[in-house]
Design a protein around this motif. Structure first.
Motif, PDB file in Angstrom:
ATOM      1  N   ASP A  73       0.604  -1.078   0.123  1.00 14.15           N
ATOM      2  CA  ASP A  73      -0.258  -0.115  -0.238  1.00 14.15           C
ATOM      3  C   ASP A  73       0.625   1.361   0.561  1.00 14.15           C
ATOM      4  OD1 ASP A  73      -2.786  -0.801   0.208  1.00 14.15           O
ATOM      5  OD2 ASP A  73      -2.619  -1.337   2.123  1.00 14.15           O
ATOM      6  N   PHE A  74       0.611   2.300  -0.983  1.00 12.03           N
ATOM      7  CA  PHE A  74       1.040   3.922  -0.584  1.00 12.03           C
ATOM      8  C   PHE A  74       2.231   3.489  -1.334  1.00 12.03           C
ATOM      9  CE2 PHE A  74      -1.570   3.712   2.760  1.00 12.03           C
ATOM     10  CZ  PHE A  74      -2.376   4.585   1.874  1.00 12.03           C
ATOM     11  N   PHE A  77       2.100   5.477  -4.610  1.00 13.40           N
ATOM     12  CA  PHE A  77       1.165   6.783  -5.157  1.00 13.40           C
ATOM     13  C   PHE A  77       1.577   8.369  -4.631  1.00 13.40           C
ATOM     14  CE2 PHE A  77       2.280   7.446  -1.029  1.00 13.40           C
ATOM     15  CZ  PHE A  77       1.373   8.281   0.274  1.00 13.40           C
ATOM     16  N   GLU A  96      -3.956  -2.401  -2.165  1.00 14.88           N
ATOM     17  CA  GLU A  96      -5.541  -1.453  -2.363  1.00 14.88           C
ATOM     18  C   GLU A  96      -5.383  -0.656  -2.701  1.00 14.88           C
ATOM     19  OE1 GLU A  96      -9.262  -1.847  -0.316  1.00 14.88           O
ATOM     20  OE2 GLU A  96      -9.773  -3.770  -0.939  1.00 14.88           O
ATOM     21  N   TRP A  97      -4.505   0.548  -1.871  1.00 15.40           N
ATOM     22  CA  TRP A  97      -3.777   1.653  -2.317  1.00 15.40           C
ATOM     23  C   TRP A  97      -2.344   1.533  -3.000  1.00 15.40           C
ATOM     24  CZ3 TRP A  97      -6.906   5.248  -0.590  1.00 15.40           C
ATOM     25  CH2 TRP A  97      -7.399   5.398  -0.207  1.00 15.40           C
ATOM     26  N   THR A 100      -2.675   4.461  -6.271  1.00 19.61           N
ATOM     27  CA  THR A 100      -3.483   5.871  -5.319  1.00 19.61           C
ATOM     28  C   THR A 100      -2.858   7.375  -5.848  1.00 19.61           C
ATOM     29  OG1 THR A 100      -3.659   5.806  -3.396  1.00 19.61           O
ATOM     30  CG2 THR A 100      -5.792   5.005  -4.796  1.00 19.61           C
ATOM     31  N   LYS A 167     -10.583   1.170  -4.354  1.00 20.09           N
ATOM     32  CA  LYS A 167     -10.244   1.994  -5.247  1.00 20.09           C
ATOM     33  C   LYS A 167      -9.878   2.063  -6.601  1.00 20.09           C
ATOM     34  CE  LYS A 167      -9.627   2.060  -0.365  1.00 20.09           C
ATOM     35  NZ  LYS A 167      -9.699   0.684   0.598  1.00 20.09           N
ATOM     36  N   TYR A 170     -10.275   5.172  -8.360  1.00 19.86           N
ATOM     37  CA  TYR A 170      -9.788   5.995  -7.692  1.00 19.86           C
ATOM     38  C   TYR A 170      -9.551   7.325  -7.829  1.00 19.86           C
ATOM     39  CZ  TYR A 170      -8.839   7.971  -2.512  1.00 19.86           C
ATOM     40  OH  TYR A 170      -8.245   8.810  -1.422  1.00 19.86           O
TER      41      TYR A 170
END
Length: 283
Positions: A73-74, A77, A96-97, A100, A167, A170
């Motif tokens: 995640d992240f 991003f 999921e992130w 983003t 997302k 997103y």
């Protein structure tokens, strides 16, 4: 002599410690990817330090002979300039992130030898094409010199997709229409969060689940028909969908598990003009 030897030993230890520190800090690749080695021996990509200049980035198959197995995640991003992400053959987990807020991202590419993921027309899916993982926000979008979009686009989710992952779209703010095939059963949390240009929305006849904040801030959508298969709608699923004043639910009221304020509100406040028609009230 003892004091001299002590000073020399201390100096050597300091040098060794400094070298070890440099080695431990060198957990980045030429692509400016930050990573860590997991307990299972695979490498997890945890961050990206060059978010303002690079337009393409490749998550490699290996780093120093160790397979890259996860994008956390992240990890990739908020990269303003990033337009293309290529995913290596050994990646088997993607958070999921992970991707983003990459507003300039145009496409995903996946190594054809990857057993877990694939890309079709620049969009990221699981290998079996049953889950749509991530749609690049700038796909088919042109920008002016001030980074303002010059056009909008539409997208048709391929038939056979069963889940739109959390997302997935997103902040894909330039998509005006998304055609959802009847194969889709689940729309997960924040799947279409802040798709601000979205005007046309037709839900799958096979849909069973709408997650929390799934369509939050889709302020241009005006009507939605929720099919009879939907058994659960998450909290704030249509939060701030201020133009969505007509909802038809093809089930009896009370037969659907609904979360707090799942219906359209205006910054959480009730909208007097909102009409929700349940099946037993339909004329």
């Amino acid at each position: 002599m003892k004091k001299i030897m002590t000073k020399i030993t201390a100096a050597v230890l300091a040098a060794v410690s400094a070298a070890a520190l440099l080695s431990s800090c060198a957990s980045s690749t030429p692509e400016k990817l930050k990573y860590e080695i997991a307990e299972n021996g695979g490498i997890h990509i945890t961050g990206y330090t060059d978010v303002t200049t690079r337009t393409e980035i490749t998550v490699p198959d290996e780093i120093d002979g160790v397979p890259v197995t996860e994008i956390c995640d992240f990890a990739l991003f908020n990269a303003d300039s990033l337009q293309k992400i290529t995913i290596g053959k050994n990646v088997k987990v993607i958070g999921e992130w992970a991707f983003t807020n990459n507003k300039g991202l145009r496409e995903f590419v996946v190594d054809p030898e990857n057993e877990y993921f694939t890309a079709k027309d620049g969009v990221l899916f699981t290998k079996d094409m049953k889950t749509l993982l991530a749609y690049p926000p700038a796909r088919n979008i042109e920008f002016d010199k001030f980074a303002q979009s010059l056009n909008t686009t539409t997208y048709e989710i391929p038939d056979g997709v069963e889940t739109v992952r959390g997302k997935a779209f997103y902040k894909c703010g330039c998509v005006t229409e998304i055609k959802i095939p009847d194969s889709v059963k689940r729309i997960e949390e924040k799947a279409f969060f802040k798709v601000e240009a979205l005007e046309s929305l037709t839900l799958s006849k096979s849909l069973e689940y709408i997650g929390k904040d799934a369509f939050a801030y889709c302020a241009k959508v005006k009507t939605v028909d929720i099919p009879s298969g939907v058994a659960e709608i998450g909290e704030y699923a249509f939060y701030n969908c201020t133009s969505l004043l007509n909802i038809t639910v093809e089930r009896a009221e009370g037969s659907v598990t609904v979360g707090k304020k799942w219906y359209p509100t205006m910054n959480g406040k009730e909208i007097k003009e909102l009409k929700i028609i349940w099946s037993e009230n339909a004329s």
